[in-house]
Design an enzyme around this catalytic site. Structure first.
Site, short mmCIF file in Angstrom:
data_model
loop_
_atom_site.label_atom_id
_atom_site.label_comp_id
_atom_site.label_asym_id
_atom_site.label_seq_id
_atom_site.Cartn_x
_atom_site.Cartn_y
_atom_site.Cartn_z
N ASP A 38 49.83 -2.26 8.64
CA ASP A 38 48.28 -2.28 9.02
C ASP A 38 47.27 -1.81 8.01
O ASP A 38 47.77 -0.89 6.98
CB ASP A 38 48.20 -1.42 10.33
CG ASP A 38 46.95 -1.49 10.99
OD1 ASP A 38 46.40 -2.55 10.65
OD2 ASP A 38 46.98 -0.91 12.08
N HIS A 55 45.42 -9.40 3.14
CA HIS A 55 46.75 -10.05 3.86
C HIS A 55 47.45 -10.52 2.59
O HIS A 55 48.69 -10.09 2.52
CB HIS A 55 46.33 -11.23 4.85
CG HIS A 55 46.09 -10.64 6.12
ND1 HIS A 55 46.29 -9.51 6.59
CD2 HIS A 55 44.69 -11.07 6.78
CE1 HIS A 55 45.55 -9.62 8.08
NE2 HIS A 55 44.66 -10.63 7.97
N LEU A 149 70.97 -6.13 2.09
CA LEU A 149 69.80 -5.82 2.95
C LEU A 149 69.19 -6.96 3.83
O LEU A 149 69.18 -8.01 3.45
CB LEU A 149 68.41 -5.50 1.99
CG LEU A 149 67.26 -5.27 2.83
CD1 LEU A 149 67.21 -3.80 3.55
CD2 LEU A 149 65.96 -5.28 1.61
C1 FPP Z 1 47.35 -6.01 10.31
O1 FPP Z 1 46.39 -5.44 9.24
C2 FPP Z 1 48.30 -6.63 9.63
C3 FPP Z 1 48.49 -7.99 9.90
C4 FPP Z 1 48.09 -8.56 11.34
C5 FPP Z 1 49.27 -8.98 9.09
C6 FPP Z 1 50.59 -8.38 8.27
C7 FPP Z 1 50.80 -9.22 7.19
C8 FPP Z 1 51.15 -8.98 5.91
C9 FPP Z 1 51.00 -7.84 5.46
C10 FPP Z 1 51.68 -10.15 5.14
C11 FPP Z 1 52.88 -10.67 5.51
C12 FPP Z 1 53.57 -11.08 4.53
C13 FPP Z 1 54.81 -12.19 4.92
C14 FPP Z 1 55.53 -12.72 3.57
C15 FPP Z 1 55.26 -12.57 6.07
P1 FPP Z 1 44.67 -5.85 9.61
O2 FPP Z 1 44.35 -7.09 9.47
O3 FPP Z 1 44.72 -5.54 11.50
O4 FPP Z 1 43.87 -4.74 9.33
P2 FPP Z 1 42.82 -3.73 9.84
O5 FPP Z 1 43.14 -3.05 11.09
O6 FPP Z 1 42.28 -2.98 8.53
O7 FPP Z 1 41.67 -4.78 9.96
#
Ligand code: FPP
Length: 263
Positions: A38, A55, A149
């Site tokens: 997050d 992201h 893994l």
């Molecule tokens: C939440 O942060 C994050 C997500 C909804 C997406 C997580 C995805 C990745 C870290 C990349 C994934 C990579 C692969 C290879 C599949 P947020 O957007 O809610 O952050 P915020 O709370 O600060 O707005």
């Protein structure tokens, strides 16, 4: 001079982190770590960048942490990449998120194969775009025979719907005489979940200071140790993973029982 001093200090710190990382191996390592990644949006906002830049940086962090998990000899790393609730986000952000598995696997699949990592996915594939499904399937097929893994992506995953689907499956099997109702217990029910081939997580990490589960692995986390950190996911590095595992190693896991010296 000041720059040289800063560089020297950074080097010192990274050597210290490396030492702590090696030290972890002398104590029980969590076999399965699950992470709620997050804070990508806030990471981007702090830099006046679009949310999707966060992201993208978060994707790079996935590679970093997978490498470290492999070095530590973890059995499994489960990453919450897209929840069933994330469809509510703006279309452009959803489309970007759906392209990340393709970009990640397109770039790193040869390395993952080489490093004996098995790629898996949990969640409902039906609603995913074809290009996302294809990339994940290709990676799963290419790493099928690896036995190191397990890198398990939770994609279009929601724990409540997972539990309901499993219940329907159980009821169906009872009705069809495949399962005797009296044989249903926690272990049998677990075998109906999407995580049937994985042990329950030993450690859950959530980044960005949020302290909630957000519909993630509600059944599987019953006896998991939790570690919450304010660090935003794209900034999550070796020192933070070390900190989380050190905290885990300092906990006494009793699973509802007593410490052996208390009995
Ligand atoms: C939440 O942060 C994050 C997500 C909804 C997406 C997580 C995805 C990745 C870290 C990349 C994934 C990579 C692969 C290879 C599949 P947020 O957007 O809610 O952050 P915020 O709370 O600060 O707005």
């Amino acid at each position: 001079m000041l720059n040289k001093l800063k560089q020297w200090k950074r080097q010192q710190t990274s050597e210290e982190v490396d030492d702590r990382f090696q030290e972890l191996l002398k104590h029980p390592i969590p076999g399965h770590i699950a992470i709620i990644m997050d804070g990508n949006g806030r990471w981007a906002k702090k830099r006046a960048l679009p949310r999707v830049a966060g992201h993208h940086e978060g994707m790079k962090c996935v590679r970093r942490i997978t490498k470290l998990a492999n070095e530590l000899g973890l059995e499994a790393l489960t990453l919450y990449a897209f929840s069933t609730e994330n469809w509510k986000r703006p279309k452009m952000e959803v489309e970007f998120l759906m392209k990340l598995p393709e970009e990640f696997l397109g770039t790193f699949l040869p390395e993952l194969v080489e490093e004996n990592v098995q790629v898996k996915m949990m969640g409902s594939p039906e609603a995913l775009p074809v290009h996302t499904k294809t990339a994940v399937k290709k990676a799963m097929d290419a790493t099928r025979h690896n036995d190191g893994l397990i890198l398990n992506f939770a994609l279009n995953y929601g724990s409540r719907s997972e539990i309901i689907d499993s219940m329907k499956h159980v009821l169906n099997d009872v009705q069809n005489g495949i399962l005797d109702e009296s044989d249903l217990n926690e272990e049998v029910f677990s075998s109906y979940l999407m995580t049937k081939d994985l042990k329950d997580p030993d450690l859950l990490i959530r980044t960005s200071g949020e302290i909630r589960l957000s519909n993630f692995m509600l059944w599987q986390l019953a006896y998991t140790e939790f570690f919450f950190t304010d660090v935003l996911w794209p900034d999550f590095g070796k020192e933070h993973l070390v900190e989380a595992i050190e905290a885990y190693q300092g906990r006494s896991r009793r699973f509802g029982g007593l410490q052996s010296e208390e009995s």
